[in-house]
Design a protein around this motif. Sequence first.
Motif, PDB file in Angstrom:
ATOM      1  N   UNK A  76      -2.943 -15.814   0.133  1.00  0.00           N
ATOM      2  CA  UNK A  76      -3.154 -14.622  -0.687  1.00  0.00           C
ATOM      3  C   UNK A  76      -1.814 -13.973  -0.953  1.00  0.00           C
ATOM      4  N   UNK A  77      -1.725 -13.277  -2.038  1.00  0.00           N
ATOM      5  CA  UNK A  77      -0.491 -12.605  -2.384  1.00  0.00           C
ATOM      6  C   UNK A  77      -0.371 -11.307  -1.599  1.00  0.00           C
ATOM      7  N   UNK A  78       0.874 -10.920  -1.332  1.00  0.00           N
ATOM      8  CA  UNK A  78       1.114  -9.649  -0.672  1.00  0.00           C
ATOM      9  C   UNK A  78       0.750  -8.511  -1.621  1.00  0.00           C
ATOM     10  N   UNK A  79       0.115  -7.461  -1.091  1.00  0.00           N
ATOM     11  CA  UNK A  79      -0.196  -6.299  -1.912  1.00  0.00           C
ATOM     12  C   UNK A  79       1.035  -5.385  -2.005  1.00  0.00           C
ATOM     13  N   UNK A  80       0.892  -4.274  -2.699  1.00  0.00           N
ATOM     14  CA  UNK A  80       2.022  -3.379  -2.957  1.00  0.00           C
ATOM     15  C   UNK A  80       2.642  -2.867  -1.667  1.00  0.00           C
ATOM     16  N   UNK A  81       1.789  -2.441  -0.722  1.00  0.00           N
ATOM     17  CA  UNK A  81       2.310  -1.907   0.542  1.00  0.00           C
ATOM     18  C   UNK A  81       3.059  -2.982   1.323  1.00  0.00           C
ATOM     19  N   UNK A  82       2.517  -4.178   1.345  1.00  0.00           N
ATOM     20  CA  UNK A  82       3.190  -5.273   2.056  1.00  0.00           C
ATOM     21  C   UNK A  82       4.534  -5.605   1.424  1.00  0.00           C
TER      22      UNK A  82
END
Length: 451
Positions: A76-82
């Motif tokens: 899965x792709x990293x989200x904004x916070x990550x």
Amino acid sequence: MFYFIYFFIGILFTLQVLKNPDNFLKFFLAAIIIGTGAKINGYPVLDELWVAMLLIGLFLRKIFVMKLNFEKSESKKFDLHEKAFIFLTLYFLFQSLRGGIWLEDPRMLRWVIFFIIIGLSFLVLSNLKEDLDPYYVAQIILYSTLIYFFLYFLSGYIYELITGMSKFGELQMLYVSGSSVATFPTVIFLIALIILNERSKIYSENIRNTNLLIAFSFIVVTFTLVYYDSRAGIFTIIGVLLINSIFQLLKKNKRGKFQFFLLVIFFSGYQFWAINYSDSNRQIQDFLPLDTNLNLAVPKNLKRDNNKEARILEPKAAFNFITDNPFHSLFGYGWYMSRYELIEPIQQMRRYEQLIRLNLSKTKPYQASGAVALMVDTGFIGIFLFLLNLILGFIKILKSYSNSKYVVSIVYLGIILWSLVGTITPLLLFYFWVMPNNPIILMLEKKDIKI
């Protein structure tokens, strides 16, 4: 002797994770909390030593077992916070390398390792299972802070008993951090206390045991804060419990009465200790925003004297200094450089304000508060990245399904005020506070079930 014990505990951590990687979370939480206050040769490195040994345990298991429960089931792709936290970690790692080059000090390698530990821990915790029980996480944090504050109290008490010297002297220079740093886990303790108090009604068979645990741990923590005369800790206790009591009573929640009961215990206990046993000249009314006629007023403990005024003026002096140069405004001077770059500006500020002059030299660094050090070392880019991660964590808290999320979100932002008081940038807890899967978020209910 103590160093051997610290290392032996770290070995035990390594073996526990090597045996079962699911043990990582509970020992990780214990490490970043219990390892907060102790020093090794005058450096607060115990928390990073223990976390490093936990990571070594995972690495060894990967080599010998070739299977980890922390692996993602699907990519899965990293989200904004990550992404923001990864950028923060890489930027601070760059600044630690930059500061090491400027200082030409091999000891700066410690900070390079420090941010590598943060990055690796983030990768492990980002792969945690989604079905973690928030109640279980809150219990681990409460037990960890209980152990930590009990040991912190014992260190000062036994030192004074054996040596006859003050716990605020050599003890805090070599073996434990100063109270403004060592009492920082008070904040996460109070969040755990609030969440356990809320969720105990779900686990009805454990309400009595939970209440006893909360009351006992509250007594130990607050007694330690009073023993060390920690103004930051005492203000935090009063502020958080008052805010939470108001929220609970407005919702007519019976559990709010228990919180108010804890507040009464604290007021009574502090006043009894201050009058009869403490050498402090502060009493409980000095912390309250009331005057002798019960009118709203600035608490006596916040009124200015030379030391407090210097602490208030420190950020202003640092801001004026760093904004003299556009490059340094953006990127700062490099990690740890504030200890030397701020000496002259702070001396000038104290002379101008007619305060007691600091006797500082290149061999005696200036110990700035966490926020000031971060600004001078990493510039406004570093401040922006930290605040961005803090805000994203704040939003995630508000999206949880906990009835206490508004109180928790207010307390969560309290790290801003704490960073203006203590030098908390050497603590792992300071960075994991704004991490996507941080301990506060792990304590909150994420499922679509309101409690």
